[in-house]
Write a protein that holds these residues in place. Structure first.
Motif, PDB file in Angstrom:
ATOM      1  N   LYS A   1       0.474  -1.323   0.351  1.00 33.85           N
ATOM      2  CA  LYS A   1      -0.457   0.346  -0.420  1.00 33.85           C
ATOM      3  C   LYS A   1       0.945   1.165   0.082  1.00 33.85           C
ATOM      4  CE  LYS A   1      -4.183   0.291   1.864  1.00 33.85           C
ATOM      5  NZ  LYS A   1      -3.687   1.316   1.388  1.00 33.85           N
TER       6      LYS A   1
ATOM      7  N   CYS B   1      -9.269   2.179  -0.860  1.00 38.70           N
ATOM      8  CA  CYS B   1      -8.291   2.812  -1.150  1.00 38.70           C
ATOM      9  C   CYS B   1      -8.246   4.300  -1.301  1.00 38.70           C
ATOM     10  CB  CYS B   1      -8.418   2.444  -3.108  1.00 38.70           C
ATOM     11  SG  CYS B   1     -10.388   2.475  -3.143  1.00 38.70           S
TER      12      CYS B   1
ATOM     13  N   TYR C   1     -11.344  -2.765  -0.972  1.00 37.91           N
ATOM     14  CA  TYR C   1     -10.337  -2.965  -0.830  1.00 37.91           C
ATOM     15  C   TYR C   1     -10.103  -0.910  -0.175  1.00 37.91           C
ATOM     16  CZ  TYR C   1      -5.697  -0.721  -1.381  1.00 37.91           C
ATOM     17  OH  TYR C   1      -4.349  -1.036  -1.927  1.00 37.91           O
TER      18      TYR C   1
ATOM     19  N   CYS D   1     -16.465   0.639 -10.198  1.00 41.86           N
ATOM     20  CA  CYS D   1     -14.579   0.187 -10.070  1.00 41.86           C
ATOM     21  C   CYS D   1     -14.402  -1.227 -10.570  1.00 41.86           C
ATOM     22  CB  CYS D   1     -14.070   0.794  -9.085  1.00 41.86           C
ATOM     23  SG  CYS D   1     -12.439   0.402  -8.422  1.00 41.86           S
TER      24      CYS D   1
ATOM     25  N   ASN E   1       2.420   1.645  -3.421  1.00 42.29           N
ATOM     26  CA  ASN E   1       1.424   2.214  -4.355  1.00 42.29           C
ATOM     27  C   ASN E   1       0.404   3.596  -4.105  1.00 42.29           C
ATOM     28  OD1 ASN E   1      -1.622   1.750  -6.156  1.00 42.29           O
ATOM     29  ND2 ASN E   1      -2.607   1.814  -4.383  1.00 42.29           N
ATOM     30  N   ASP E   2       0.575   3.559  -2.463  1.00 44.98           N
ATOM     31  CA  ASP E   2       0.368   5.447  -2.573  1.00 44.98           C
ATOM     32  C   ASP E   2       0.957   6.442  -3.030  1.00 44.98           C
ATOM     33  OD1 ASP E   2      -1.435   4.155  -1.191  1.00 44.98           O
ATOM     34  OD2 ASP E   2      -1.090   4.944   0.641  1.00 44.98           O
TER      35      ASP E   2
ATOM     36  N   CYS F   1     -14.714   7.323  -0.221  1.00 46.35           N
ATOM     37  CA  CYS F   1     -14.193   6.591  -0.568  1.00 46.35           C
ATOM     38  C   CYS F   1     -13.087   5.114   1.061  1.00 46.35           C
ATOM     39  CB  CYS F   1     -13.315   7.239  -1.039  1.00 46.35           C
ATOM     40  SG  CYS F   1     -12.031   6.042  -1.959  1.00 46.35           S
TER      41      CYS F   1
ATOM     42  N   TRP G   1       1.297   6.562  -7.356  1.00 42.91           N
ATOM     43  CA  TRP G   1       0.510   7.566  -7.575  1.00 42.91           C
ATOM     44  C   TRP G   1       0.015   9.034  -7.101  1.00 42.91           C
ATOM     45  CZ3 TRP G   1      -3.464   6.400 -10.477  1.00 42.91           C
ATOM     46  CH2 TRP G   1      -3.556   5.453 -10.774  1.00 42.91           C
TER      47      TRP G   1
ATOM     48  N   GLN H   1     -13.089  -3.246  -7.186  1.00 37.74           N
ATOM     49  CA  GLN H   1     -13.651  -2.955  -5.888  1.00 37.74           C
ATOM     50  C   GLN H   1     -14.710  -4.347  -7.248  1.00 37.74           C
ATOM     51  OE1 GLN H   1     -12.395  -2.213  -3.915  1.00 37.74           O
ATOM     52  NE2 GLN H   1     -12.158  -0.381  -3.316  1.00 37.74           N
TER      53      GLN H   1
ATOM     54  N   ALA I   1      -4.779   6.235  -1.588  1.00 38.24           N
ATOM     55  CA  ALA I   1      -4.007   7.089  -2.980  1.00 38.24           C
ATOM     56  C   ALA I   1      -4.962   7.180  -3.662  1.00 38.24           C
ATOM     57  CB  ALA I   1      -4.140   5.213  -3.234  1.00 38.24           C
TER      58      ALA I   1
END
Length: 263
Positions: free
Chosen positions: A135, A216, A214, A200, A138-139, A242, A142, A203, A219
């Motif tokens: 994670k 998210c 998830y 999504c 991933n963040d 979110c 982005w 998702q 992110a």
């Protein structure tokens, strides 16, 4: 098991006899070519990453504008000669002659491949060092990809530096995600819009497997804020909801974009 070992030994012998690319078989040469394409892509990315580290994202994008234009022209001229296709306005002519439906199909599959590879990276990190670090990577990814994608879209569409909410609405329709997910843009007021991700792909796939959403949001906050501010530095971003937030059935996440009245 014996056959597998024998095949590995056979391939090891083949590789031992290869001293240079010219010694390769047709299949091996083809694999070598694909590997070189991957190396070029990674090298291009590493250059951008280092320039961004040294000079910041804004200047890195300015430098990318110069490098990308020159690199594209060099590569297209060279490949048009060796592969025997014509260029028209700098674009490979076979793409211009491709049926529109097929061209859109290719675009959609590029977007799907992007999402698939994004997931592959996440899972590779998760399997190696765990969910927390996956994670985190991933963040952070982005924080770089989202402003780059906004810059790329602005360049593609010729949007002005301060494109406003109308420019943001247009740019959101040209994201990779727009070819994969179902989204809605609502004009809330003269100074604000609401963006909803109604379906999504990630998702929905989790839901079909009986998995929880998830989470998210961490992110998403980075993703949408940096995308919007790259389109227009005056635009502010607010998360309406979110995952892991609760959300209605009609959307997975929703975001408010607005330009303060004093701007």
């Amino acid at each position: 098991m014996g056959e597998g070992v024998a095949l590995q030994e056979e391939r090891a012998v083949e590789r031992a006899e290869i001293e240079r690319p010219e010694d390769m078989s047709q299949e091996q040469l083809a694999r070598f070519l694909v590997d070189l394409v991957h190396r070029v892509m990674v090298h291009h990315t590493l250059w951008f990453r280092e320039v961004e580290y040294q000079f910041g994202m804004s200047q890195a994008l300015d430098i990318l504008q110069i490098a990308l234009t020159d690199a594209y022209n060099i590569q297209m001229r060279r490949f048009s000669k060796v592969l025997g296709f014509e260029l028209e306005k700098g674009i490979p002519k076979p793409l211009l002659e491709m049926p529109r439906e097929k061209l859109i199909e290719v675009i959609d599959n590029l977007a799907l491949n992007w999402l698939a590879v994004d997931g592959v990276w996440f899972q590779a990190v998760e399997r190696t060092v765990g969910m927390f670090d996956a994670k985190r990577c991933n963040d952070t990814c982005w924080t770089r990809f989202s402003p780059f994608e906004a810059w790329s879209i602005k360049r593609l569409l010729g949007l002005p530096d301060q494109a406003g909410l109308e420019g943001l609405k247009k740019a959101l329709r040209f994201r990779l995600y727009s070819r994969i997910n179902v989204q809605t843009i609502i004009d809330e007021s003269p100074n604000s819009i609401i963006f909803q991700m109604n379906d999504c792909r990630v998702q929905s796939a989790r839901k079909s497997k009986g998995l929880e959403d998830y989470p998210c949001k961490s992110a998403g906050v980075v993703e949408y804020r940096t995308f919007a501010s790259t389109i227009d530095s005056r635009i502010k971003t607010e998360c309406i909801g979110c995952p892991p937030d609760e959300h209605p059935d009609e959307w997975w996440c929703a975001w408010r974009f607005y330009i303060p009245n004093d701007d």
